[in-house]
Enzyme design. Sequence first.
Site, PDB file in Angstrom:
ATOM      1  N   THR A   1      44.857  34.438  42.145  1.00  0.00           N
ATOM      2  CA  THR A   1      44.481  33.602  41.011  1.00  0.00           C
ATOM      3  C   THR A   1      45.200  34.036  39.741  1.00  0.00           C
ATOM      4  O   THR A   1      45.569  35.212  39.597  1.00  0.00           O
ATOM      5  CB  THR A   1      42.956  33.685  40.777  1.00  0.00           C
ATOM      6  OG1 THR A   1      42.615  33.026  39.555  1.00  0.00           O
ATOM      7  CG2 THR A   1      42.501  35.139  40.663  1.00  0.00           C
TER       8      THR A   1
ATOM      9  N   TYR B   1      35.082  38.581  38.712  1.00  0.00           N
ATOM     10  CA  TYR B   1      35.923  37.755  39.576  1.00  0.00           C
ATOM     11  C   TYR B   1      37.388  38.163  39.467  1.00  0.00           C
ATOM     12  O   TYR B   1      38.083  38.346  40.486  1.00  0.00           O
ATOM     13  CB  TYR B   1      35.752  36.276  39.219  1.00  0.00           C
ATOM     14  CG  TYR B   1      36.723  35.363  39.919  1.00  0.00           C
ATOM     15  CD1 TYR B   1      36.566  35.060  41.265  1.00  0.00           C
ATOM     16  CD2 TYR B   1      37.801  34.805  39.234  1.00  0.00           C
ATOM     17  CE1 TYR B   1      37.460  34.223  41.917  1.00  0.00           C
ATOM     18  CE2 TYR B   1      38.702  33.965  39.876  1.00  0.00           C
ATOM     19  CZ  TYR B   1      38.532  33.680  41.216  1.00  0.00           C
ATOM     20  OH  TYR B   1      39.423  32.861  41.864  1.00  0.00           O
TER      21      TYR B   1
END
Length: 679
Positions: free
Chosen positions: A451, A494
């Site tokens: 990501t 995250y």
Amino acid sequence: MRNAGSRQVRRQERPFGFVEWFRPGEHQRTEAVLPDILASGASYLRTHLSWAEYLAPGGEEWFDWLIPRVGKEIDLLPCIHYTPPSLSRTGKSSGPPVDLKSYADFVDHILTRYGRYFRYIELWNEPNNLLDWDWRHDSDFLLFCEMVGGAAYWAKQRGYKPVLGGPCPFDPYWLNLMGARGVLGVVDAVGFHGFPGTWDSEEATWGGWDMHLGEMRGIIGRYNPDAEIWITEAGYSTWRSDEIEQARRFIKALNVPADRMYWYSWCDVPPDVPVQEGLWFDPRHYHLGAVTHDNKPKLLARLLMEGGVNRLQDVAALAAPHIASDAAPVVVTGGSGFVGSNLADSLLNDGEDVIILDNLERPGVDQNLSWLIERHGARVHPVLADVRDLMGIEAAFKDAKAVYHFAAQTAVTTSIADPLGDFETNARGTLNVLEAVRKAGRQAPVIFASTNKVYGALDDLGMVELDDRFIPEDEFLRAQGIAEDRPLDFCTPYGCSKGVADQYVLDYAKSYGIPAAVLRMSCIYGPRQFGTEDQGWVAHFLIRALGGDAISVYGSGKQVRDILHVDDAVAAYRLLHANMGRLSGLAFNLGGGPHNAVSVLSVLREIEHLAGRPVETSFGPWRAGDQFYFVANTRKLQGETGWMAGIGWKKGLRHLAEWLIANRFGGQQRRSEKRKASA
């Protein structure tokens, strides 16, 4: 909650119940849990009515509230056990009462006070368990038989149906003793407890449901042929995160030849509550529920609440077909998810055998799996498992010729609420995948879906605020985007967990020679996406707008992202794999690039155009780690593979809208649009 009529239909199909112990004072938890148990389609609820707690301060008031509250809603089975210490021969709740008749007197009191709320009453729980009945002070069970037999006789005289509590583990000699002593003759049902696959202690003694229930029927038939057999506790702990196995075990227990089945339990035990003395740290005791301790549905509860036992059976029946010994499948973890299912479809279209490894945790993704099976049949090999469970996934990688790793916890907000769970899935889960590949010994290439959050919030970048967007002060960044030479700066749990996984993948290429590479993705959108407020914002906004609902935006809406259509993303993954021989150990940015850089406000305007009406929009606080601007510089990927984003964002957005209208809204909006266009 479903209406009473639909619940009744579901009960007629295959009744089942849940076990849930409520502790004194848990009014709020009871009110939260009960509607969900009813929504699952459960017909029965088994709970305890502790003799010890009833006589403790506040106990009578608690049960005066609990029993009517629950008994009015569902067929209730109260289990009456635990001796008040002041009345016990040992001074403990597991000891026999000094006056054995006092137990029958208490049962009589309960029948008088609450009898209108139930028909059956269970007498004691796990009588061969030292923590419930201390048989060291009653080695031949004479005291137990006199106590329970007398209470059962009196309950029958009053018109109630007594249930004899089940031993755990099952003991046929004990059950036969209950028959010889006359207890089986005065009960209407006998309980059985079984947790196959959960307790190590059962491995040597568990012979299967059919064998043990057959033993029970043989013994009960000699003393009371009319007595029913009830599974008063069946369960499976998800302590290894194998929720699909819990769902399978539920169906198995529901289909065994018993007259009732109660699943233990509805809720996990909170981690700060001791389960049993000496067993505090055994994780299996804390994960037996259909929902987590904070009431988040596991797969079992979610499927039951979505469509009852039939829905559960449909999903649990998705088992991996046999793969021919000479086949070398591609493994796609998270293959029922948005990007994973699109990639799997592409591979299957080219004739590959594909293992779809997925825990089906996210609502709706089983629809993607069904879609793949409908399109490609036997070349789709579902393996319903969780990457957090290394033992459960290893076999899937044994013959893999390539691995695409998408399985992940994908929401920043969830990671902040549950950083441990986020780490276990993203970091530990990725390490499990890498270890499974390494153990298989085939050097299968691994491509990991990372990501752009590994670059952090990018707070150091100077920004210019325009009317509808932020842009960088740096003209080069504005023209080219963020490149891979940007220092990593993990932000939010995250970002940390995905960043750790990102680096492990690259290191396994260096340390173990496993061909591996990373794609650090921007915002991907397209068909088969079930967007939520926390993840998949483009699809979420479209779903809300097409459904006539308001949209909530975190921040000002001026944040910029380079959104990329999933078809372009799939092409990038496949090109990277095709060139893995010279690209192993490298990370690449993947996004729409400057040509697809759009602000949230720009996307909202286009969505209003597609929906044909204004969309009510509200704005809230910025979320942790949210970047004002992220546009991927994809020149490195382009130079190494020849990949380029081919679908413009407006065309891609229209494509997604058309797919949603056709697949989620039944085509109604499409017909409406055509009418407007022709007007």
